[in-house]
Design a protein around this motif. Structure first.
Motif, PDB file in Angstrom:
ATOM      1  N   MET A   1       0.847  -1.190   0.000  1.00 18.63           N
ATOM      2  CA  MET A   1       0.000   0.000   0.000  1.00 18.63           C
ATOM      3  C   MET A   1       0.888   1.248   0.000  1.00 18.63           C
ATOM      4  N   THR A   2       0.499   2.198  -0.804  1.00 17.93           N
ATOM      5  CA  THR A   2       1.291   3.405  -0.987  1.00 17.93           C
ATOM      6  C   THR A   2       1.375   4.253   0.272  1.00 17.93           C
ATOM      7  N   ASP A   3       0.378   4.159   1.162  1.00 20.94           N
ATOM      8  CA  ASP A   3       0.352   5.011   2.340  1.00 20.94           C
ATOM      9  C   ASP A   3       1.626   4.930   3.168  1.00 20.94           C
ATOM     10  N   MET A   4       2.259   3.770   3.206  1.00 21.44           N
ATOM     11  CA  MET A   4       3.476   3.680   3.996  1.00 21.44           C
ATOM     12  C   MET A   4       4.660   4.364   3.305  1.00 21.44           C
ATOM     13  N   HIS A   5       4.499   4.692   2.032  1.00 18.21           N
ATOM     14  CA  HIS A   5       5.582   5.339   1.283  1.00 18.21           C
ATOM     15  C   HIS A   5       5.463   6.864   1.274  1.00 18.21           C
ATOM     16  N   ILE A   6       4.241   7.355   1.468  1.00 20.92           N
ATOM     17  CA  ILE A   6       3.982   8.792   1.348  1.00 20.92           C
ATOM     18  C   ILE A   6       3.294   9.308   2.606  1.00 20.92           C
ATOM     19  N   ASP A   7       3.782  10.435   3.119  1.00 21.72           N
ATOM     20  CA  ASP A   7       3.126  11.099   4.246  1.00 21.72           C
ATOM     21  C   ASP A   7       2.048  12.015   3.660  1.00 21.72           C
ATOM     22  N   HIS A   8       0.802  11.607   3.824  1.00 19.14           N
ATOM     23  CA  HIS A   8      -0.292  12.335   3.180  1.00 19.14           C
ATOM     24  C   HIS A   8      -0.570  13.696   3.808  1.00 19.14           C
ATOM     25  N   ARG A   9      -0.111  13.914   5.039  1.00 14.80           N
ATOM     26  CA  ARG A   9      -0.247  15.263   5.626  1.00 14.80           C
ATOM     27  C   ARG A   9       0.624  16.242   4.849  1.00 14.80           C
ATOM     28  N   VAL A  10       1.853  15.821   4.541  1.00 19.42           N
ATOM     29  CA  VAL A  10       2.760  16.670   3.757  1.00 19.42           C
ATOM     30  C   VAL A  10       2.139  16.933   2.385  1.00 19.42           C
ATOM     31  N   LEU A  11       1.605  15.884   1.804  1.00 18.53           N
ATOM     32  CA  LEU A  11       0.991  15.976   0.484  1.00 18.53           C
ATOM     33  C   LEU A  11      -0.194  16.944   0.482  1.00 18.53           C
ATOM     34  N   ASN A  12      -1.056  16.836   1.483  1.00 22.36           N
ATOM     35  CA  ASN A  12      -2.212  17.725   1.557  1.00 22.36           C
ATOM     36  C   ASN A  12      -1.781  19.183   1.725  1.00 22.36           C
ATOM     37  N   ASP A  13      -0.745  19.398   2.536  1.00 21.94           N
ATOM     38  CA  ASP A  13      -0.218  20.763   2.693  1.00 21.94           C
ATOM     39  C   ASP A  13       0.309  21.291   1.365  1.00 21.94           C
ATOM     40  N   LEU A  14       1.011  20.438   0.633  1.00 25.39           N
ATOM     41  CA  LEU A  14       1.544  20.852  -0.665  1.00 25.39           C
ATOM     42  C   LEU A  14       0.415  21.220  -1.629  1.00 25.39           C
ATOM     43  N   ARG A  15      -0.615  20.391  -1.661  1.00 26.79           N
ATOM     44  CA  ARG A  15      -1.762  20.663  -2.545  1.00 26.79           C
ATOM     45  C   ARG A  15      -2.369  22.023  -2.223  1.00 26.79           C
ATOM     46  N   GLU A  16      -2.520  22.300  -0.922  1.00 24.84           N
ATOM     47  CA  GLU A  16      -3.121  23.567  -0.516  1.00 24.84           C
ATOM     48  C   GLU A  16      -2.235  24.754  -0.865  1.00 24.84           C
ATOM     49  N   VAL A  17      -0.963  24.627  -0.566  1.00 26.29           N
ATOM     50  CA  VAL A  17      -0.032  25.738  -0.786  1.00 26.29           C
ATOM     51  C   VAL A  17       0.199  25.978  -2.276  1.00 26.29           C
ATOM     52  N   MET A  18       0.360  24.899  -3.040  1.00 26.43           N
ATOM     53  CA  MET A  18       0.726  25.022  -4.450  1.00 26.43           C
ATOM     54  C   MET A  18      -0.479  25.281  -5.358  1.00 26.43           C
ATOM     55  N   GLU A  19      -1.649  24.839  -4.950  1.00 22.79           N
ATOM     56  CA  GLU A  19      -2.868  24.978  -5.744  1.00 22.79           C
ATOM     57  C   GLU A  19      -2.628  24.557  -7.184  1.00 22.79           C
ATOM     58  N   ASP A  20      -2.724  25.497  -8.135  1.00 21.48           N
ATOM     59  CA  ASP A  20      -2.577  25.144  -9.554  1.00 21.48           C
ATOM     60  C   ASP A  20      -1.155  24.714  -9.908  1.00 21.48           C
ATOM     61  N   GLY A  21      -0.187  25.075  -9.069  1.00 19.69           N
ATOM     62  CA  GLY A  21       1.204  24.703  -9.333  1.00 19.69           C
ATOM     63  C   GLY A  21       1.541  23.285  -8.897  1.00 19.69           C
ATOM     64  N   TYR A  22       0.588  22.611  -8.271  1.00 20.11           N
ATOM     65  CA  TYR A  22       0.847  21.273  -7.722  1.00 20.11           C
ATOM     66  C   TYR A  22       1.208  20.266  -8.813  1.00 20.11           C
ATOM     67  N   LEU A  23       0.495  20.287  -9.935  1.00 22.50           N
ATOM     68  CA  LEU A  23       0.793  19.355 -11.024  1.00 22.50           C
ATOM     69  C   LEU A  23       2.231  19.550 -11.508  1.00 22.50           C
ATOM     70  N   LYS A  24       2.624  20.800 -11.680  1.00 24.58           N
ATOM     71  CA  LYS A  24       3.994  21.091 -12.135  1.00 24.58           C
ATOM     72  C   LYS A  24       5.012  20.597 -11.101  1.00 24.58           C
ATOM     73  N   LEU A  25       4.696  20.753  -9.828  1.00 24.28           N
ATOM     74  CA  LEU A  25       5.568  20.287  -8.759  1.00 24.28           C
ATOM     75  C   LEU A  25       5.763  18.770  -8.851  1.00 24.28           C
ATOM     76  N   VAL A  26       4.671  18.046  -9.055  1.00 25.90           N
ATOM     77  CA  VAL A  26       4.740  16.588  -9.185  1.00 25.90           C
ATOM     78  C   VAL A  26       5.577  16.209 -10.399  1.00 25.90           C
ATOM     79  N   GLU A  27       5.340  16.870 -11.522  1.00 22.64           N
ATOM     80  CA  GLU A  27       6.107  16.576 -12.747  1.00 22.64           C
ATOM     81  C   GLU A  27       7.592  16.847 -12.545  1.00 22.64           C
ATOM     82  N   THR A  28       7.904  17.956 -11.914  1.00 19.11           N
ATOM     83  CA  THR A  28       9.302  18.322 -11.667  1.00 19.11           C
ATOM     84  C   THR A  28       9.968  17.313 -10.732  1.00 19.11           C
TER      85      THR A  28
END
Length: 115
Positions: A1-28
């Motif tokens: 399961m992916t949950d043990m590989h990714i801290d979803h709290r960090v991820l949710n914060d990134l989504r909120e902070v980056m908003e439309d830039g989140y996709l570019k962040l993931v690609e980068t």
């Protein structure tokens, strides 16, 4: 399961902070990580290995890939204590963990693009 590989709290914060830039962040992150894995495998000296592990640790941590960040930290610390016997095992664990993280972020990228 992916949950043990990714801290979803960090991820949710990134989504909120980056908003439309989140996709570019993931690609980068995916592009940079491919290059960093290559640098780890190609490193010919302890300083090269340490530098590659350090930068990969930082980006992994920023993206919530905490297990990957921890493995990179172990490699960074290990590279400070030559000789580097047995270091291949750690690099291969990093490679395997990155494949899990990559799978998650590729799915995340597809999800955002479809949304």
């Amino acid at each position: 399961m992916t949950d043990m590989h990714i801290d979803h709290r960090v991820l949710n914060d990134l989504r909120e902070v980056m908003e439309d830039g989140y996709l570019k962040l993931v690609e980068t992150f995916l592009e940079d990580s491919e290059r960093r894995v290559g640098q780890l495998q190609a490193a010919k000296s302890a300083p090269e290995l340490r530098a590659a592990a350090h930068s990969f640790k930082g980006s992994s941590s920023n993206m919530g890939a905490m297990v990957l960040a921890s493995l990179c930290q172990q490699l960074e610390e290990r590279a400070q204590r030559p000789p580097l016997y047995g270091i291949e095992d750690l690099i291969s664990r990093i490679d395997l963990e990155y494949k899990e993280v990559e799978r998650f972020y590729r799915a995340e990228k597809a999800r955002i693009s479809a949304g």
